[in-house]
Design a protein around this motif. Structure first.
Motif, PDB file in Angstrom:
ATOM      1  N   THR A 173     132.960  50.602  42.402  1.00 21.83           N
ATOM      2  CA  THR A 173     131.915  51.571  42.079  1.00 21.83           C
ATOM      3  C   THR A 173     130.708  50.882  41.460  1.00 21.83           C
ATOM      4  O   THR A 173     129.556  51.194  41.790  1.00 21.83           O
ATOM      5  CB  THR A 173     132.460  52.641  41.117  1.00 21.83           C
ATOM      6  OG1 THR A 173     133.601  53.268  41.703  1.00 21.83           O
ATOM      7  CG2 THR A 173     131.404  53.696  40.821  1.00 21.83           C
ATOM      8  N   LEU A 174     130.953  49.940  40.582  1.00 20.57           N
ATOM      9  CA  LEU A 174     129.869  49.237  39.903  1.00 20.57           C
ATOM     10  C   LEU A 174     128.974  48.506  40.892  1.00 20.57           C
ATOM     11  O   LEU A 174     127.746  48.490  40.745  1.00 20.57           O
ATOM     12  CB  LEU A 174     130.455  48.254  38.883  1.00 20.57           C
ATOM     13  CG  LEU A 174     129.447  47.424  38.089  1.00 20.57           C
ATOM     14  CD1 LEU A 174     128.592  48.320  37.207  1.00 20.57           C
ATOM     15  CD2 LEU A 174     130.170  46.377  37.252  1.00 20.57           C
ATOM     16  N   THR A 175     129.578  47.898  41.909  1.00 25.90           N
ATOM     17  CA  THR A 175     128.793  47.152  42.893  1.00 25.90           C
ATOM     18  C   THR A 175     127.821  48.058  43.626  1.00 25.90           C
ATOM     19  O   THR A 175     126.629  47.744  43.766  1.00 25.90           O
ATOM     20  CB  THR A 175     129.734  46.460  43.894  1.00 25.90           C
ATOM     21  OG1 THR A 175     130.572  45.533  43.194  1.00 25.90           O
ATOM     22  CG2 THR A 175     128.940  45.714  44.957  1.00 25.90           C
ATOM     23  N   VAL A 176     128.309  49.190  44.122  1.00 29.35           N
ATOM     24  CA  VAL A 176     127.447  50.092  44.886  1.00 29.35           C
ATOM     25  C   VAL A 176     126.394  50.722  43.984  1.00 29.35           C
ATOM     26  O   VAL A 176     125.223  50.863  44.373  1.00 29.35           O
ATOM     27  CB  VAL A 176     128.297  51.178  45.577  1.00 29.35           C
ATOM     28  CG1 VAL A 176     127.408  52.120  46.377  1.00 29.35           C
ATOM     29  CG2 VAL A 176     129.317  50.536  46.499  1.00 29.35           C
ATOM     30  N   ASN A 177     126.780  51.097  42.768  1.00 28.96           N
ATOM     31  CA  ASN A 177     125.834  51.687  41.828  1.00 28.96           C
ATOM     32  C   ASN A 177     124.728  50.701  41.477  1.00 28.96           C
ATOM     33  O   ASN A 177     123.536  51.055  41.437  1.00 28.96           O
ATOM     34  CB  ASN A 177     126.568  52.133  40.565  1.00 28.96           C
ATOM     35  CG  ASN A 177     125.722  53.022  39.681  1.00 28.96           C
ATOM     36  OD1 ASN A 177     124.584  53.336  40.013  1.00 28.96           O
ATOM     37  ND2 ASN A 177     126.264  53.432  38.551  1.00 28.96           N
ATOM     38  N   THR A 178     125.092  49.451  41.225  1.00 25.25           N
ATOM     39  CA  THR A 178     124.103  48.431  40.896  1.00 25.25           C
ATOM     40  C   THR A 178     123.177  48.169  42.066  1.00 25.25           C
ATOM     41  O   THR A 178     121.957  48.019  41.905  1.00 25.25           O
ATOM     42  CB  THR A 178     124.806  47.126  40.480  1.00 25.25           C
ATOM     43  OG1 THR A 178     125.714  47.384  39.406  1.00 25.25           O
ATOM     44  CG2 THR A 178     123.805  46.084  40.038  1.00 25.25           C
ATOM     45  N   LEU A 179     123.751  48.114  43.273  1.00 29.53           N
ATOM     46  CA  LEU A 179     122.935  47.882  44.464  1.00 29.53           C
ATOM     47  C   LEU A 179     121.921  49.002  44.659  1.00 29.53           C
ATOM     48  O   LEU A 179     120.761  48.762  45.021  1.00 29.53           O
ATOM     49  CB  LEU A 179     123.841  47.758  45.690  1.00 29.53           C
ATOM     50  CG  LEU A 179     123.188  47.347  47.006  1.00 29.53           C
ATOM     51  CD1 LEU A 179     122.549  45.969  46.878  1.00 29.53           C
ATOM     52  CD2 LEU A 179     124.191  47.364  48.131  1.00 29.53           C
ATOM     53  N   ALA A 180     122.338  50.234  44.391  1.00 36.02           N
ATOM     54  CA  ALA A 180     121.427  51.365  44.528  1.00 36.02           C
ATOM     55  C   ALA A 180     120.272  51.257  43.543  1.00 36.02           C
ATOM     56  O   ALA A 180     119.128  51.598  43.867  1.00 36.02           O
ATOM     57  CB  ALA A 180     122.183  52.673  44.325  1.00 36.02           C
ATOM     58  N   ARG A 181     120.558  50.767  42.325  1.00 40.99           N
ATOM     59  CA  ARG A 181     119.492  50.633  41.332  1.00 40.99           C
ATOM     60  C   ARG A 181     118.524  49.517  41.691  1.00 40.99           C
ATOM     61  O   ARG A 181     117.324  49.626  41.425  1.00 40.99           O
ATOM     62  CB  ARG A 181     120.089  50.375  39.953  1.00 40.99           C
ATOM     63  CG  ARG A 181     120.660  51.627  39.294  1.00 40.99           C
ATOM     64  CD  ARG A 181     121.068  51.349  37.865  1.00 40.99           C
ATOM     65  NE  ARG A 181     122.318  50.574  37.806  1.00 40.99           N
ATOM     66  CZ  ARG A 181     122.707  49.880  36.748  1.00 40.99           C
ATOM     67  NH1 ARG A 181     121.945  49.833  35.675  1.00 40.99           N
ATOM     68  NH2 ARG A 181     123.848  49.222  36.766  1.00 40.99           N
ATOM     69  N   THR A 237     131.620  43.245  27.202  1.00 41.99           N
ATOM     70  CA  THR A 237     131.656  43.449  25.754  1.00 41.99           C
ATOM     71  C   THR A 237     130.415  42.913  25.051  1.00 41.99           C
ATOM     72  O   THR A 237     130.276  43.079  23.838  1.00 41.99           O
ATOM     73  CB  THR A 237     132.900  42.768  25.153  1.00 41.99           C
ATOM     74  OG1 THR A 237     132.852  41.356  25.450  1.00 41.99           O
ATOM     75  CG2 THR A 237     134.168  43.365  25.723  1.00 41.99           C
ATOM     76  N   GLY A 238     129.529  42.247  25.785  1.00 38.73           N
ATOM     77  CA  GLY A 238     128.319  41.691  25.192  1.00 38.73           C
ATOM     78  C   GLY A 238     127.153  42.654  25.266  1.00 38.73           C
ATOM     79  O   GLY A 238     127.318  43.864  25.511  1.00 38.73           O
ATOM     80  N   PRO A 239     125.938  42.151  25.048  1.00 37.96           N
ATOM     81  CA  PRO A 239     124.740  43.001  25.098  1.00 37.96           C
ATOM     82  C   PRO A 239     124.570  43.629  26.486  1.00 37.96           C
ATOM     83  O   PRO A 239     124.949  43.050  27.499  1.00 37.96           O
ATOM     84  CB  PRO A 239     123.597  42.023  24.780  1.00 37.96           C
ATOM     85  CG  PRO A 239     124.252  40.863  24.105  1.00 37.96           C
ATOM     86  CD  PRO A 239     125.618  40.765  24.689  1.00 37.96           C
ATOM     87  N   ARG A 240     123.993  44.794  26.506  1.00 41.03           N
ATOM     88  CA  ARG A 240     123.763  45.521  27.750  1.00 41.03           C
ATOM     89  C   ARG A 240     122.771  44.763  28.636  1.00 41.03           C
ATOM     90  O   ARG A 240     121.753  44.256  28.150  1.00 41.03           O
ATOM     91  CB  ARG A 240     123.233  46.924  27.451  1.00 41.03           C
ATOM     92  CG  ARG A 240     122.845  47.727  28.681  1.00 41.03           C
ATOM     93  CD  ARG A 240     122.235  49.061  28.279  1.00 41.03           C
ATOM     94  NE  ARG A 240     121.676  49.749  29.426  1.00 41.03           N
ATOM     95  CZ  ARG A 240     122.357  50.571  30.209  1.00 41.03           C
ATOM     96  NH1 ARG A 240     123.630  50.801  29.947  1.00 41.03           N
ATOM     97  NH2 ARG A 240     121.773  51.171  31.217  1.00 41.03           N
ATOM     98  N   ILE A 241     123.078  44.688  29.904  1.00 38.55           N
ATOM     99  CA  ILE A 241     122.201  44.036  30.881  1.00 38.55           C
ATOM    100  C   ILE A 241     121.622  45.105  31.793  1.00 38.55           C
ATOM    101  O   ILE A 241     122.357  45.882  32.398  1.00 38.55           O
ATOM    102  CB  ILE A 241     122.972  42.990  31.712  1.00 38.55           C
ATOM    103  CG1 ILE A 241     123.574  41.913  30.799  1.00 38.55           C
ATOM    104  CG2 ILE A 241     122.055  42.344  32.743  1.00 38.55           C
ATOM    105  CD1 ILE A 241     124.435  40.905  31.533  1.00 38.55           C
ATOM    106  N   ASP A 242     120.312  45.135  31.891  1.00 40.51           N
ATOM    107  CA  ASP A 242     119.634  46.091  32.758  1.00 40.51           C
ATOM    108  C   ASP A 242     119.143  45.371  34.005  1.00 40.51           C
ATOM    109  O   ASP A 242     118.507  44.311  33.912  1.00 40.51           O
ATOM    110  CB  ASP A 242     118.443  46.741  32.042  1.00 40.51           C
ATOM    111  CG  ASP A 242     118.896  47.644  30.899  1.00 40.51           C
ATOM    112  OD1 ASP A 242     119.932  48.310  31.064  1.00 40.51           O
ATOM    113  OD2 ASP A 242     118.221  47.658  29.851  1.00 40.51           O
ATOM    114  N   VAL A 243     119.437  45.936  35.164  1.00 37.58           N
ATOM    115  CA  VAL A 243     118.969  45.350  36.421  1.00 37.58           C
ATOM    116  C   VAL A 243     117.561  45.848  36.710  1.00 37.58           C
ATOM    117  O   VAL A 243     117.168  46.942  36.300  1.00 37.58           O
ATOM    118  CB  VAL A 243     119.913  45.697  37.595  1.00 37.58           C
ATOM    119  CG1 VAL A 243     121.277  45.093  37.370  1.00 37.58           C
ATOM    120  CG2 VAL A 243     120.000  47.198  37.794  1.00 37.58           C
ATOM    121  N   SER A 244     116.811  45.029  37.404  1.00 40.34           N
ATOM    122  CA  SER A 244     115.440  45.381  37.768  1.00 40.34           C
ATOM    123  C   SER A 244     115.386  45.756  39.239  1.00 40.34           C
ATOM    124  O   SER A 244     115.954  45.049  40.078  1.00 40.34           O
ATOM    125  CB  SER A 244     114.496  44.200  37.503  1.00 40.34           C
ATOM    126  OG  SER A 244     114.551  43.806  36.150  1.00 40.34           O
TER     127      SER A 244
END
Length: 337
Positions: free
Chosen positions: A57-65, A195-202
């Motif tokens: 799920t994470l892969t497809v969600n990230t790709l969409a973003r 568990t580390g800092p949040r990473i935001d994709v561009s």
């Protein structure tokens, strides 16, 4: 070629940036991620099998973003209705008129989670939209956004309360990808990253750019010998005796349909495009054969009793049918010109 791949450098840079952003979130799963991109470029759909927690799920969600596309996730359950997927007509008491409410299938990337937990009537609601890229509600046709990718997941370890997918629907999935566990090193990175800092994709692309890449992908040259090879491999799943595997005939009840041959060529084009070429090579086709064919083989009870798997049978076919020789680039240019 008569018309070279437009902006090959720009296209390669765009794909690299898109992959870079996704890999900032998703650790490992290179094979799975590559197949997702192949499916998008080739206008196909993916059936993914893997245990929970492997970043499907994470892969497809990230790709969409990263592509500024819309993403919808549908959790398939036994009480799901077809209208919950495609939409329905609603009556407005105030106006006395019916209005159409579109369902979650109207998205660029659609995740059908645990698709085999819903009965066949719900699964079959995806048939039209996967093949025609449209939905018909009360006689009205509604087109889904482009690009459009359906990625359905299955859990291989939990079979209670599941329903087998109709063969007509399975055949509409371009590939079936098996997702495995990460290595220990990758899992350490996963834990640190989560568990580390949040990473935001561009966001690095828009859906219209991916549609353009799909059009450019269709211009990748495929030698006629490769098409003949793909057809021979698919035909061998229906009649193994044709390639000297008569003993395998008792294991296969039904082989792959012509959709598999089309998927091999379209997928080889996309894979070559991802690898920076404007022509397909034999290894592009061979790499995709297991993913394209494994879900299309209907094995006999004898095969199940003997423990024969689709991947084992596909491996024997590839051994019996060696791929054509890799052509010289100069010959490819002459043939394509």
């Amino acid at each position: 070629m008569n018309q070279p791949v437009m902006g090959a450098v720009d296209s390669a840079n765009l794909m690299e940036r898109l992959l870079y952003e996704v890999k900032r979130i998703v650790v490992g799963q290179d094979h799975f991620l590559e197949r997702v991109l192949v499916a998008i470029l080739a206008r196909g759909h993916l059936l993914v099998e893997g245990v929970p927690g492997l970043a499907k799920t994470l892969t497809v969600n990230t790709l969409a973003r990263t592509m500024r596309g819309s993403f919808k996730r549908i959790q398939f359950t036994p009480d799901l209705l077809p209208a919950d997927l495609v939409g329905t007509r609603m009556y407005n008491q105030r106006t006395g008129e019916f209005s159409t409410v579109l369902g979650p299938v109207f998205a660029n990337l659609l995740l059908a989670d645990e698709i085999n937990r819903a009965p066949a009537k719900v699964q079959s609601a995806l048939l039209e939209v996967m093949q025609e890229r449209q939905v018909t509600i009360a006689g009205e046709t509604h087109a889904v956004p482009t690009p459009f990718l359906v990625m359905a997941t299955q859990n291989p370890i939990e079979t209670e309360g599941t329903y087998p997918l109709p063969e007509a629907q399975i055949d509409r999935f371009m590939m079936k990808v098996l997702v495995g566990y990460p290595s220990e090193e990758e899992e350490v990175v996963i834990v640190n990253r989560v568990t580390g800092p949040r990473i935001d994709v561009s966001p690095v692309a828009i859906p219209e750019q991916l549609v353009l890449l799909q059009d450019e992908c269709r211009r990748v040259y495929v030698d006629p010998q490769l098409i003949q090879y793909a057809v021979r491999v698919v035909a061998a799943t229906r009649a193994p005796a044709s390639c000297g595997l008569a003993d395998m005939q008792r294991y296969v009840t039904f082989g792959a349909s012509p959709r598999a041959s089309i998927a091999l060529i379209e997928g080889a084009r996309a894979l070559a495009y991802l690898r920076g070429r404007d022509y397909a090579l034999p290894e592009d086709v061979v790499d995709l054969v297991p993913d394209v064919l494994r879900h299309r083989l209907v094995l006999s009870y004898e095969a199940l009793s003997d423990g024969a798997s689709p991947d084992q049978l596909i491996g024997r076919i590839l051994q019996a049918l060696p791929a054509p020789e890799r052509p010289l680039e100069s010959h490819v240019r002459v043939a394509a010109g």
